[in-house]
Design a protein around this motif. Structure first.
Motif, PDB file in Angstrom:
ATOM      1  N   GLN A 191       0.808  -1.223   0.000  1.00 36.17           N
ATOM      2  CA  GLN A 191       0.000   0.000   0.000  1.00 36.17           C
ATOM      3  C   GLN A 191       0.836   1.266   0.000  1.00 36.17           C
ATOM      4  O   GLN A 191       0.509   2.255   0.645  1.00 36.17           O
ATOM      5  CB  GLN A 191      -0.998  -0.053   1.174  1.00 36.17           C
ATOM      6  CG  GLN A 191      -1.964  -1.209   1.001  1.00 36.17           C
ATOM      7  CD  GLN A 191      -2.910  -1.453   2.144  1.00 36.17           C
ATOM      8  OE1 GLN A 191      -3.101  -0.587   2.990  1.00 36.17           O
ATOM      9  NE2 GLN A 191      -3.514  -2.644   2.186  1.00 36.17           N
ATOM     10  N   ASP A 192       1.936   1.201  -0.779  1.00 35.54           N
ATOM     11  CA  ASP A 192       2.806   2.352  -0.989  1.00 35.54           C
ATOM     12  C   ASP A 192       3.444   2.184  -2.359  1.00 35.54           C
ATOM     13  O   ASP A 192       4.341   1.353  -2.533  1.00 35.54           O
ATOM     14  CB  ASP A 192       3.879   2.423   0.101  1.00 35.54           C
ATOM     15  CG  ASP A 192       4.763   3.661  -0.039  1.00 35.54           C
ATOM     16  OD1 ASP A 192       4.692   4.354  -1.077  1.00 35.54           O
ATOM     17  OD2 ASP A 192       5.540   3.927   0.896  1.00 35.54           O
ATOM     18  N   PRO A 193       3.010   2.958  -3.359  1.00 36.26           N
ATOM     19  CA  PRO A 193       3.535   2.759  -4.720  1.00 36.26           C
ATOM     20  C   PRO A 193       5.038   2.980  -4.826  1.00 36.26           C
ATOM     21  O   PRO A 193       5.697   2.364  -5.671  1.00 36.26           O
ATOM     22  CB  PRO A 193       2.756   3.784  -5.557  1.00 36.26           C
ATOM     23  CG  PRO A 193       2.236   4.783  -4.576  1.00 36.26           C
ATOM     24  CD  PRO A 193       1.999   4.025  -3.317  1.00 36.26           C
ATOM     25  N   LYS A 194       5.600   3.814  -3.972  1.00 33.52           N
ATOM     26  CA  LYS A 194       7.039   4.071  -4.042  1.00 33.52           C
ATOM     27  C   LYS A 194       7.841   2.823  -3.698  1.00 33.52           C
ATOM     28  O   LYS A 194       8.947   2.632  -4.213  1.00 33.52           O
ATOM     29  CB  LYS A 194       7.411   5.226  -3.128  1.00 33.52           C
ATOM     30  CG  LYS A 194       6.920   6.583  -3.631  1.00 33.52           C
ATOM     31  CD  LYS A 194       7.467   7.720  -2.790  1.00 33.52           C
ATOM     32  CE  LYS A 194       7.042   9.070  -3.368  1.00 33.52           C
ATOM     33  NZ  LYS A 194       7.584  10.198  -2.582  1.00 33.52           N
ATOM     34  N   VAL A 195       7.305   1.978  -2.837  1.00 27.18           N
ATOM     35  CA  VAL A 195       7.995   0.737  -2.484  1.00 27.18           C
ATOM     36  C   VAL A 195       8.075  -0.179  -3.707  1.00 27.18           C
ATOM     37  O   VAL A 195       9.124  -0.742  -4.019  1.00 27.18           O
ATOM     38  CB  VAL A 195       7.288   0.024  -1.317  1.00 27.18           C
ATOM     39  CG1 VAL A 195       7.903  -1.360  -1.078  1.00 27.18           C
ATOM     40  CG2 VAL A 195       7.389   0.861  -0.050  1.00 27.18           C
ATOM     41  N   VAL A 196       6.966  -0.327  -4.418  1.00 25.13           N
ATOM     42  CA  VAL A 196       6.929  -1.198  -5.595  1.00 25.13           C
ATOM     43  C   VAL A 196       7.828  -0.639  -6.688  1.00 25.13           C
ATOM     44  O   VAL A 196       8.607  -1.372  -7.314  1.00 25.13           O
ATOM     45  CB  VAL A 196       5.485  -1.346  -6.120  1.00 25.13           C
ATOM     46  CG1 VAL A 196       5.450  -2.276  -7.333  1.00 25.13           C
ATOM     47  CG2 VAL A 196       4.576  -1.886  -5.020  1.00 25.13           C
ATOM     48  N   MET A 197       7.757   0.659  -6.921  1.00 25.57           N
ATOM     49  CA  MET A 197       8.586   1.265  -7.966  1.00 25.57           C
ATOM     50  C   MET A 197      10.067   1.213  -7.595  1.00 25.57           C
ATOM     51  O   MET A 197      10.930   1.091  -8.469  1.00 25.57           O
ATOM     52  CB  MET A 197       8.132   2.700  -8.216  1.00 25.57           C
ATOM     53  CG  MET A 197       6.788   2.782  -8.919  1.00 25.57           C
ATOM     54  SD  MET A 197       6.337   4.468  -9.430  1.00 25.57           S
ATOM     55  CE  MET A 197       5.891   5.191  -7.851  1.00 25.57           C
ATOM     56  N   SER A 198      10.367   1.272  -6.308  1.00 25.28           N
ATOM     57  CA  SER A 198      11.755   1.161  -5.874  1.00 25.28           C
ATOM     58  C   SER A 198      12.319  -0.226  -6.172  1.00 25.28           C
ATOM     59  O   SER A 198      13.486  -0.365  -6.566  1.00 25.28           O
ATOM     60  CB  SER A 198      11.868   1.467  -4.382  1.00 25.28           C
ATOM     61  OG  SER A 198      13.212   1.390  -3.948  1.00 25.28           O
ATOM     62  N   VAL A 199      11.489  -1.259  -6.001  1.00 30.14           N
ATOM     63  CA  VAL A 199      11.917  -2.608  -6.364  1.00 30.14           C
ATOM     64  C   VAL A 199      12.281  -2.667  -7.843  1.00 30.14           C
ATOM     65  O   VAL A 199      13.333  -3.196  -8.227  1.00 30.14           O
ATOM     66  CB  VAL A 199      10.812  -3.639  -6.056  1.00 30.14           C
ATOM     67  CG1 VAL A 199      11.188  -5.010  -6.621  1.00 30.14           C
ATOM     68  CG2 VAL A 199      10.567  -3.735  -4.563  1.00 30.14           C
TER      69      VAL A 199
END
Length: 291
Positions: A191-199
């Motif tokens: 529930q944090d798009p920045k986490v997914v995009m960081s991956v």
């Protein structure tokens, strides 16, 4: 990981499935005898190969074995309303994760050690949730067939008739489309798009030493530049040629898709519709609601 998150009670795959995934899956379903045709190439040999290779050369994660990873798995499964599969860690210098659903066997996922070394705990959970997305969307049958075809191509380089090559291209196209749905599952879990995009950024150009220096905002701008390049006919042609043999969409495109969906009313309304708040730092005792 102390942020308040939402348990998505009763979450269904169709609540978040990407339209390209739905379209590609329907296309495969219209191919008569696809399952029989692919499995007849190797029978059960490929399935047994994947299964035995995994249990022989990996470490099974559990409450007493790498419990921090086990908690990330249980937490993600609880959020996505999904029964947990087995989770293994395998020594491998190539950052990767994959899921395998074998007939009559409990599904399992594998994380490579180099991937774990590259990511933060929140990012590892995003990867776990991405793999759970394959199970939530019931990708297992076609995902297994794709793995069998890739294995067959490696074992028998001359097996590729025109029919087999056509099937392989269709399977690769389906796998790429399925990845978009699984990225959405990752977003729903963390529930944090920045986490997914960081991956995705770290998979594109990261290492244990470079990862802390990477700039996510710059990577998102890079993703937007890639999208702009497709506005011309030759741009679309070059992008298609670049990706048609890949098993995953390019990372910048996946990042842009997540950025777009995270800002959409569909994502916000899904969280509101399904959520039951809980604190992810609270002790999770494993009382599964329906299992």
């Amino acid at each position: 990981m102390g942020l308040e998150k939402s348990l998505l009670i009763g979450l269904r795959a169709d609540d978040f499935r990407h339209p390209l995934d739905l379209q590609a899956t329907n296309t495969l379903k219209q191919l008569p005898g696809l399952d029989v045709a692919i499995r007849s190439l190797l029978g059960n040999v490929a399935e047994q190969f994947f299964y035995l290779n995994n249990i022989a050369s990996s470490v099974l994660v559990g409450e007493k074995q790498l419990p921090h990873l086990h908690k990330l798995l249980i937490d993600a499964c609880s959020t996505l309303d999904l029964e947990p599969p087995q989770l293994y860690v395998q020594q491998n210098p190539v950052p990767n994760a994959y899921t395998f659903a074998m007939r009559g066997k409990q599904p399992f996922m594998v994380l490579h050690t180099s991937l774990i070394d590259l990511l933060t705990p929140e990012e590892i959970q995003a990867v776990i949730a991405h793999e759970l997305g394959h199970l939530k969307c019931e990708h297992g049958v076609y995902l297994t067939m794709a793995n069998i075809m890739i294995l067959a191509a490696g074992l028998f380089p001359n097996w590729g008739t025109m029919i087999a090559q056509s099937l392989q291209m269709r399977m690769l196209e389906w796998v790429r489309c399925a990845e978009f749905s699984c990225d959405r599952a990752a977003l729903l879990a963390v529930q944090d798009p920045k986490v997914v995009m960081s991956v995705l950024m770290k998979l594109a150009g990261g290492s244990p030493t470079l990862a802390p220096q990477l700039n996510l905002d710059a990577f998102i701008e890079q993703a937007r530049a890639y999208e702009t390049f497709s506005t011309s006919e030759i741009g679309e042609m070059l992008k298609s040629a670049q990706t048609q043999q890949l098993t995953h969409p390019v990372p910048v495109l996946r990042a842009k898709e997540i950025d777009r969906w995270a800002s959409s009313p569909a994502y916000s309304s899904l969280l509101e519709k399904r959520k039951t708040g809980y604190n992810s730092e609270a002790q999770f005792k494993g009382e599964w609601r329906n299992w």
